[in-house]
Design an enzyme around this catalytic site. Structure first.
Site, PDB file in Angstrom:
ATOM      1  N   GLY A   1      -1.956  -3.952  -8.810  1.00  0.00           N
ATOM      2  CA  GLY A   1      -2.589  -2.670  -8.492  1.00  0.00           C
ATOM      3  C   GLY A   1      -3.387  -2.075  -9.638  1.00  0.00           C
TER       4      GLY A   1
ATOM      5  N   MET B   1      -1.546  -3.723   0.043  1.00  0.00           N
ATOM      6  CA  MET B   1      -2.244  -4.887   0.613  1.00  0.00           C
ATOM      7  C   MET B   1      -2.086  -4.995   2.124  1.00  0.00           C
ATOM      8  SD  MET B   1       0.312  -8.059   0.106  1.00  0.00           S
ATOM      9  CE  MET B   1       1.734  -8.076   1.223  1.00  0.00           C
ATOM     10  N   ALA B   2      -3.115  -5.549   2.750  1.00  0.00           N
ATOM     11  CA  ALA B   2      -2.995  -5.986   4.139  1.00  0.00           C
ATOM     12  C   ALA B   2      -2.175  -7.272   4.104  1.00  0.00           C
ATOM     13  CB  ALA B   2      -4.378  -6.258   4.710  1.00  0.00           C
TER      14      ALA B   2
ATOM     15  N   HIS C   1      -5.913   6.208  12.774  1.00  0.00           N
ATOM     16  CA  HIS C   1      -6.016   5.302  11.616  1.00  0.00           C
ATOM     17  C   HIS C   1      -5.813   6.083  10.315  1.00  0.00           C
ATOM     18  CE1 HIS C   1      -8.540   2.814   8.782  1.00  0.00           C
ATOM     19  NE2 HIS C   1      -7.716   1.927   9.293  1.00  0.00           N
TER      20      HIS C   1
END
Ligand code: NAI
Length: 358
Positions: A310, A179-180, A120
């Site tokens: 952002g 972003m996801a 990850h």
């Protein structure tokens, strides 16, 4: 956030580093992961900061993160390459890949670098910001494990597959958007569960694929903007999974299922040297002008001002690095304790109560 304690960035760095080293990571790798997690918390991305230390420590201790990876860079062309991460700490592997990509983009104008087999990698803004600080335009994305229903479906397929972008500007810090591709992170559902609070019907679905406001009934997350977010998730998985010959979609390894095995995740980095297309100063000046023009747009009702995409994270970063970072009290207590990890993640699925999601 619940009760917090304000921690200076240096102290947070030392505490995280010590904990990861106690779990078995080398001091050098622990320092890199700690710096990344401090960046995330300082930027207000608390879902990817110190909250992850317990999980990482458990995975390191159980052997599911390679403590001594031989990270290599295979150049497959003048502008392309693969970093073989051997399932080392994601923050170490992807930082290394970013450095190779920066060097390649400076040399040949473009760098398309895939990361093969990593753990990850945390908040992607960290990597694209580094490239933009070197005067490059950067795009990065990575696959994650299945927890999102496809548009129109009721079984999960893709992960929260994030996308980050950055570009240098003339005066201020680079613009960084990150972003996801889901409406909300899994961590927000967990938060609502712990408070028994309803969630908006736009966030997630139940086992029948129906939008739910009950956080306890959540079975899958929803993509941003329906079919459009769904399409972006597919793009992310094709570029960061399939392109690298890695598992994709529902085959991506679970974050929590087996902490003794490496995750074999992929990430994709695309860097562009603006000088190959236009004059660098003109480009950076244009980004600066865009920021100023966005700031000049009057705020709509209920808003205070327009922030460039952002910007809020950047402002938060500057404030917290100067004044200290709010960290949840229970996380701080763990960081200053002798406990290496709580042994609570292994064997859970993606929707485990304990998990915060990718
Ligand atoms: P978010 O929803 O908090 O923010 C998304 C973006 O929108 C940010 O760039 C933010 O600055 C911007 N934004 C928010 N409000 C704004 C406003 N009012 N005006 C202008 N811009 C605004 O982020 P999300 O989707 O929760 O992602 C959090 C982190 O999770 C990211 O760093 C992402 O990379 C990471 N992540 C990592 C994964 C992995 O597997 N490594 C998987 C999924 C997410």
């Amino acid at each position: 956030m619940e009760e917090t304690v304000i921690v200076q960035s240096q102290e947070l760095q030392q505490l995280i580093q010590k904990k990861l080293a106690a779990a078995g990571l080398s001091e050098a790798h622990a320092a890199i992961v700690a710096e990344h997690l401090v960046f995330a918390d300082a930027s207000g991305i608390h879902s990817h900061g110190a909250v992850r230390v317990d999980y990482y420590a458990e995975r390191i201790a159980k052997g599911g993160m390679n403590r001594t990876p031989q990270i290599t860079f295979e150049e497959t062309g003048p502008s392309s390459g693969i970093v073989h991460g051997q399932n080392g700490a994601g923050q170490v592997v992807v930082l290394e890949a970013t450095k190779h990509a920066i060097e390649m983009a400076k040399r040949s104008g473009i760098a398309a670098v895939g990361v093969r087999k990593t753990s990850h990698s945390g908040a992607l803004s960290y990597y694209v910001k580094k490239a933009a600080e070197a005067d490059l335009i950067a795009l990065s994305m990575c696959q994650s494990d299945s927890m999102v229903v496809p548009f129109g479906g009721k079984e999960n397929y893709f992960g929260t597959n994030p996308i980050a972008f950055a570009a240098p500007r003339k005066q201020g810090a680079p613009v960084v958007f990150d972003m996801a591709t889901t409406v909300q992170a899994w961590g927000k559902i967990l938060d609502a569960r712990s408070k028994n609070k309803e969630i908006p019907a736009t966030w997630a679905v139940d086992a029948h694929g129906k939008p739910t406001t009950n956080p306890h009934h959540v079975h899958g997350l929803l993509p941003i903007s329906g079919p459009k977010g769904f399409g972006l998730m597919m793009m992310v998985d094709i570029l960061s999974g399939m392109l690298l010959g890695l598992p994709f979609g529902k085959h991506v390894s679970s974050m929590y299922n087996d902490l003794t095995k490496g995750r074999d995740l992929g990430q994709f980095i695309l860097l562009i040297d603006p000088q190959r297309f236009t004059d660098l100063d003109t480009f950076k000046e244009s980004v600066e002008t865009m920021v100023a023009e966005l700031h000049d747009i009057p705020a709509a009702e209920q808003f205070q001002q327009v922030y460039y995409p952002g910007e809020i994270n950047q402002l938060t970063y500057e404030k917290y690095m100067a004044e200290g970072i709010p960290i949840e009290k229970n996380i701080y207590r763990y960081l200053i304790s002798d406990t290496v990890h709580f042994d609570q993640y292994s064997g859970s699925d993606a929707f485990a109560q304990t998990g915060t999601g990718e």
